[in-house]
Design an enzyme around this catalytic site. Sequence first.
Site, PDB file in Angstrom:
ATOM      1  CB  SER A   6      -6.031  63.210  14.050  1.00 20.22           C
ATOM      2  OG  SER A   6      -7.323  62.678  13.932  1.00 20.22           O
ATOM      3  CG  ASP A  59      -6.821  71.447   0.561  1.00 21.89           C
ATOM      4  OD1 ASP A  59      -5.606  71.606   0.334  1.00 21.89           O
ATOM      5  OD2 ASP A  59      -7.343  70.334   0.773  1.00 21.89           O
ATOM      6  CE  LYS A 109      -5.068  58.797  14.201  1.00 21.78           C
ATOM      7  NZ  LYS A 109      -6.446  59.155  13.831  1.00 21.78           N
TER       8      LYS A 109
END
Length: 554
Positions: free
Chosen positions: A293, A304, A318
């Site tokens: 999460s 990223d 998740k």
Amino acid sequence: MKLHQRKPLLVLLTLGLMAGLLFSFAYKNDKLFAIAKNLDIFASLVRELDSYYVDDIDPDHLFTVGINAMLEELDPYTEFIPEENSDDFRLLTTGEYGGVGALIGNRTGINMVLMPYRGFPAQAGGLRIGDQFLKVDTVDVSNKETSDISRLLKGPANTAVDVQVKRGDDTLTFNLTRKKIVISNVPYYGKIDDQTGYIKLTDFTTNAAADVRKALLDLKSQGISRLVLDVRDNPGGILKEAVEIVNLFIPKGKEVVRTIGKIESVNAVYKTSKSPVDKDIPIAVLINERSASAAEIVAGALQDYDRAVLIGRKTFGKGLVQTSVPLSYNAQVKLTTAKYYIPSGRCIQAIDYSKKDENGNSSIVPDSLRSEFKTKNGRIVLDGAGIEPDLKVDSKSFAPITFSLVARNLIFTYGNEFFRKHPSIVPPSEFEIDETLYQDFVAWLEDKEYDYTTYVEKSLEDLNKYAQREPYFEEIQATIEALKKKVSHNKEQDLITHQDEIKEALREELISRYYYQEGVVEASLKHDEEVIKALGVLGDQQQVRQILTASVKK
């Protein structure tokens, strides 16, 4: 096109739009009717049960069972929270509660203190790891469930609670005063070497970002030039805290995560809103299969933006967002309202709960359906299965003898006895299990039961079981028995062969008695494979640059 030529087209479009609206209205009405009908049936059923069932029924229990069974058809994160569980839910989301500040649990059928939190009433008042609960105030809790004991220990701040425990052969009573307990999201931070800081982030409750910020600023004041951020075993929590933690390392105005759901009100884009604390410091983020999460948002966003090297193992996967919605009578439902997407555009949700097989099992996104996305520098990353590390470190496996000693609580029990005999030990970074101490532990084990089955023995047992079904079993039975004797484990020899990992488990257990959770984390760093890997990578900035560019194959 002339007007008279456009009329049929306009008529068709108008009719089509009306038909669509009517269908949508009818569908919505059908759905609302189905909901109303089934609620009426459910209420009628409970009324009839209450009137005619041979025994008295508990409506609260029946309704809770029915609600939970219904929610099990959706996903494991959508859950009903009755009023009596609201304090536990508040603890999960805020990290705050009124109580004595101790982790309690059941070991070998006995409820006991597993870890008092430093500076809170349990630790300050004298409770120790291994203390067995007998009474809380006047209530005998020796045979109660752990959750019942926890509920009795909690209460408004500044109220008194008496706790009676058994410690060895002694029965002790402690009069404690409850306080507002705020559990830090960062149980430990410090310098691993002269240049490298380390921050252990265990949760994303309220103030998680503030806790990390404070640790980072303190470490920078001590002169660190690189950082290890550890989110292993972190189950996640509040999304806003994840965004603010990413903001510590990413410039203002950058997208961190976006949420997309069925209704417009849950759709949102979360961007960094402040100037970062340090946008250049080299970072290694440690992840594993229990990082989930919000922990995945932090790790994924930093990956990223090519801002950190991720080390460890693939995360849980998740990519779902939960929202708490109030219900009648102070109950709540925590329900999944959206999926989240990190800066590259990928959603890392690994299980599709909307699609189930004939056995009711949800499907895992197959590799063939995972899509490619790109990081800021053009590195290829995939969706649909958690966050994958840039550098993988395999999970550590333990020998059966080590597992047995831990599972049977023998190392735990020895730790209790050692603590009663030794008032202090050296600091965690210096404490080691020397040969004298290890031999004392081995001698202590002599009359203890800790038998186990090795992997080879288990394989031979399976071979023997399957071979019995074959017509030639009698011909090979003697050979199998001979192999069993040859590979039969020797506990004394295994205590020598696997002493390094047994010593490490024993070392952390003993340190926990004197230095609590913080000491255990600090003590583990010296032999932590992922930490050692991170130190090596961060010490070679050319390697860091190579990893974070598209030209390097993972």
